[in-house]
Each structure stands twice: as structure tokens, then as C-alpha cells.
Design an enzyme around this catalytic site. Structure first.
Site, PDB file in Angstrom:
ATOM      1  N   GLY A   1       2.114   1.785  10.847  1.00 46.11           N
ATOM      2  CA  GLY A   1       2.925   2.840  10.669  1.00 46.11           C
ATOM      3  C   GLY A   1       3.710   3.260  12.094  1.00 46.11           C
TER       4      GLY A   1
ATOM      5  N   HIS B   1      -9.497   1.078   4.687  1.00 47.86           N
ATOM      6  CA  HIS B   1      -8.410   1.294   5.402  1.00 47.86           C
ATOM      7  C   HIS B   1      -8.537   2.070   6.616  1.00 47.86           C
ATOM      8  CE1 HIS B   1      -4.259   2.205   6.442  1.00 47.86           C
ATOM      9  NE2 HIS B   1      -4.048   1.252   5.801  1.00 47.86           N
TER      10      HIS B   1
ATOM     11  N   LYS C   1       0.300   4.276  -0.279  1.00 48.39           N
ATOM     12  CA  LYS C   1      -0.651   5.282   0.311  1.00 48.39           C
ATOM     13  C   LYS C   1      -0.317   6.602  -0.366  1.00 48.39           C
ATOM     14  CE  LYS C   1       0.053   3.405   4.741  1.00 48.39           C
ATOM     15  NZ  LYS C   1      -0.244   3.461   6.282  1.00 48.39           N
TER      16      LYS C   1
ATOM     17  N   GLU D   1      -5.753  -5.250  10.245  1.00 51.88           N
ATOM     18  CA  GLU D   1      -4.763  -4.419  10.733  1.00 51.88           C
ATOM     19  C   GLU D   1      -5.049  -3.641  12.029  1.00 51.88           C
ATOM     20  OE1 GLU D   1      -2.783  -2.829   6.856  1.00 51.88           O
ATOM     21  OE2 GLU D   1      -4.469  -1.652   6.844  1.00 51.88           O
TER      22      GLU D   1
ATOM     23  N   ASN E   1       0.836  -1.163   0.005  1.00 51.45           N
ATOM     24  CA  ASN E   1      -0.306   0.143  -0.088  1.00 51.45           C
ATOM     25  C   ASN E   1       1.116   1.357   0.245  1.00 51.45           C
ATOM     26  OD1 ASN E   1      -1.676   1.926   0.500  1.00 51.45           O
ATOM     27  ND2 ASN E   1      -2.427   1.329   2.573  1.00 51.45           N
TER      28      ASN E   1
ATOM     29  N   SER F   1       2.936  -2.557  10.445  1.00 53.13           N
ATOM     30  CA  SER F   1       4.326  -2.837  10.396  1.00 53.13           C
ATOM     31  C   SER F   1       5.044  -3.831  10.163  1.00 53.13           C
ATOM     32  CB  SER F   1       4.871  -2.213  12.016  1.00 53.13           C
ATOM     33  OG  SER F   1       4.363  -0.862  12.099  1.00 53.13           O
TER      34      SER F   1
ATOM     35  N   GLU G   1      -7.011   4.477   7.960  1.00 50.76           N
ATOM     36  CA  GLU G   1      -6.743   5.911   7.697  1.00 50.76           C
ATOM     37  C   GLU G   1      -8.014   6.600   7.087  1.00 50.76           C
ATOM     38  OE1 GLU G   1      -3.026   5.331   5.588  1.00 50.76           O
ATOM     39  OE2 GLU G   1      -2.117   4.761   7.430  1.00 50.76           O
TER      40      GLU G   1
HETATM   41  C1  PEP Z   1      -0.907  -0.059   5.849  1.00 56.44           C
HETATM   42  O1  PEP Z   1      -0.770   0.990   5.466  1.00 56.44           O
HETATM   43  O2  PEP Z   1      -1.877  -0.825   5.697  1.00 56.44           O
HETATM   44  C2  PEP Z   1       0.249  -0.443   6.789  1.00 56.44           C
HETATM   45  C3  PEP Z   1      -0.086  -1.791   7.345  1.00 56.44           C
HETATM   46  O3  PEP Z   1       1.183   0.219   6.965  1.00 56.44           O
HETATM   47  P1  PEP Z   1       2.522  -0.034   7.709  1.00 56.44           P
HETATM   48  O4  PEP Z   1       3.211  -1.360   7.170  1.00 56.44           O
HETATM   49  O5  PEP Z   1       3.388   1.187   7.460  1.00 56.44           O
HETATM   50  O6  PEP Z   1       2.222  -0.121   9.050  1.00 56.44           O
END
Ligand code: PEP
Length: 255
Positions: free
Chosen positions: A176, A98, A15, A170, A13, A216, A100
Site C-alpha cells: 500500500g 496478512h 481488503k 509481502e 485482496n 504495490s 495487516e
Molecule cells: C496486499 O494487500 O496484500 C497488498 C499487497 O496490497 P497493495 O497491492 O495495495 O500493496
């Protein structure tokens, strides 16, 4: 190791990152690395990069996704993009719900449900994201949150309609932040998600649906996460932006 019914999927992803030149560079590297991937690979790129990345990935097994989709087909919806437009531009997948989007842009379970319906009708493979915040985990609300998000987001389909759908667990506290769920925490949550899928759509559906872990994921922790029996892949944010780390994640080694 995930069931043979479920082919592992590693999805990046990106972003709101990367210029077009950087997108081209990274997409080329992912395409080249796909031959040594341990499962299916996808990159979910910003809307502006879809057509250039589609051109690069043409003829490769790497799937291309968007990071969102709107539920209407066309019209006066400034700033939105429909499933038909995404397919026309070269997408095969779409991330939906997601955290976010849920937190910053107000995506609710009802919206997730409408976006999911539009994605499926338009022929996109949806990656539906769910997950609890730190506060929800610390106040023992994790299972209730996951149950509510799944029931609301996946409401009203027949199992056959959802046969392509992918779920991404998630935990918001892991996105992040560098704080990955332990393999045991991920397995426990994935098992819970699979039990909910069984409750909603039956045993065969639950056994055949891929549940990705996101939060992460790095080159250093992917192997132990992918060794859990109910972890069928990863949705990767930060580490998908660097060639070396994403290529290593694509080539994960599950015990
Ligand atoms: C994500 O954007 O879905 C995500 C898991 O980000 P990160 O791997 O940076 O934690």
C-alpha cells in the site's frame, strides 16, 4: 518465468473495500476478463460479499477467497468465521497471516499455524503471507524474519497436507505504499523462501509450491516481477480494486 510445475496465480485482496453493488460490478468484470488471463485468478473479498460474488463467479474459473479464517469450527467466538462457514458460503481459498492482521489484530505465527490447519482441514486453499518490515530489512533481519514466520506458520504438517498451500512474500514496506520491491529483491527473497520450504518439507515440495509476490503490484510492474523465475504470481491489494488495472495484471506477460 515460473516453473511449469507451478501455475501462476493472480489473487486480488479487496481488503475492507467496496459496497455490494461495487463488488458485483468488479466480480463481473473479473469473470469476463478471465478468458484472457495468463494464469489462475482469485479474488479475496470481504466476508459480507462472499455469497453475492460466489453467485456471480459460479461456473467461471475465477476462485473465490476470504481474507482470514478462524481455527475453531463453531461456537462462542464473536466476530469470527470458520473454514466450514466459508466453504458453505462459496469460498475455495483463504488469506492467512496478512501483515495487516499481524500488525493490527495480533495474528502471531502460532495463530497462523492454527488457521492454516483449520483451512486445510476445511478444504480451503490457504495463501499464507509472510514478510519483513522496513526496520527489519534495514537492520539485516529479513532472512531471520522470513525463516521464523515460515517455520512457525507451517509447523507440524506432512508435505502432502500442504500440497495446496500457497505462500505470499509481502514485504510490509511495499504494501500500500507504492514502493514495490525491485524484481531482483523479489527474486532474491523468493529464492530464500523456496530454500526454507526445501529445508522444512523437501525438494519436491519446494519445487512445486507457489510463492506469490505482494506489495504495490500494478499494471506497470507486473510483467517484470512475473518474469522472475521464482515469482509464481501476485497478491494484489489496491490495484485489484480497479477493473482496468486488475485485468491487465491478470493478463501479465512474463519474459
Ligand atoms: C496486499 O494487500 O496484500 C497488498 C499487497 O496490497 P497493495 O497491492 O495495495 O500493496
Amino acid at each position: 518465468m515460473s516453473s511449469p510445475l507451478r501455475r501462476p496465480l493472480i489473487a486480488g485482496n479487496w481488503k475492507m473495500n467496496l459496497t455490494l453493488a461495487q463488488s458485483v460490478d468488479l466480480a463481473r468484470a473479473v469473470k469476463e476478463g478471465a478468458a484472457s488471463a495468463s494464469g489462475e485468478v482469485a479474488v479475496c473479498v470481504p466476508f459480507t460479499a462472499i455469497t453475492v460474488v460466489a453467485e456471480i463467479l459460479r461456473g467461471s474459473p475465477v476462485r473465490l477467497g476470504s481474507q482470514d479464517v478462524y481455527w475453531e469450527a463453531q461456537g462462542a467466538f464473536t466476530g469470527e468465521i470458520s473454514a466450514g462457514m466459508l466453504v458453505d458460503a462459496g469460498c475455495q481459498m483463504a488469506i492467512i497471516g496478512h501483515s495487516e492482521r499481524r500488525k493490527l489484530f495480533g495474528d502471531s505465527d502460532e495463530w497462523v499455524n492454527k488457521k492454516l490447519s483449520a483451512a486445510l482441514k476445511g478444504g480451503l486453499t490457504p495463501i499464507v503471507c509472510i514478510g519483513e518490515t522496513l526496520e527489519e530489512r534495514e537492520t539485516q533481519k529479513t532472512w531471520r524474519v522470513l525463516e521464523t514466520q515460515l517455520a512457525g506458520g507451517l509447523k507440524g504438517f506432512a508435505p502432502a497436507d500442504l500440497s495446496k498451500a500457497v505462500i505470499a512474500y509481502e514485504p510490509v514496506w511495499a504494501i500500500g505504499t507504492g514502493k514495490t520491491a525491485t524484481p531482483a529483491q523479489a527474486q532474491e527473497a523468493h529464492l530464500f523462501v523456496r530454500a526454507q520450504l526445501e529445508k522444512l518439507y523437501g525438494k519436491a515440495f519446494a519445487a512445486g509450491t507457489r510463492v506469490l509476490y505482494g506489495g504495490s503490484v500494478t499494471a506497470d510492474n507486473v510483467d517484470t516481477l512475473m518474469s522472475q523465475p521464482d515469482v509464481d504470481g501476485a497478491l494484489v491489494g489496491g490495484a485489484s480494486l480497479k477493473k482496468d488495472s486488475f485485468l491487465r495484471i491478470m493478463g501479465f506477460k512474463a519474459a
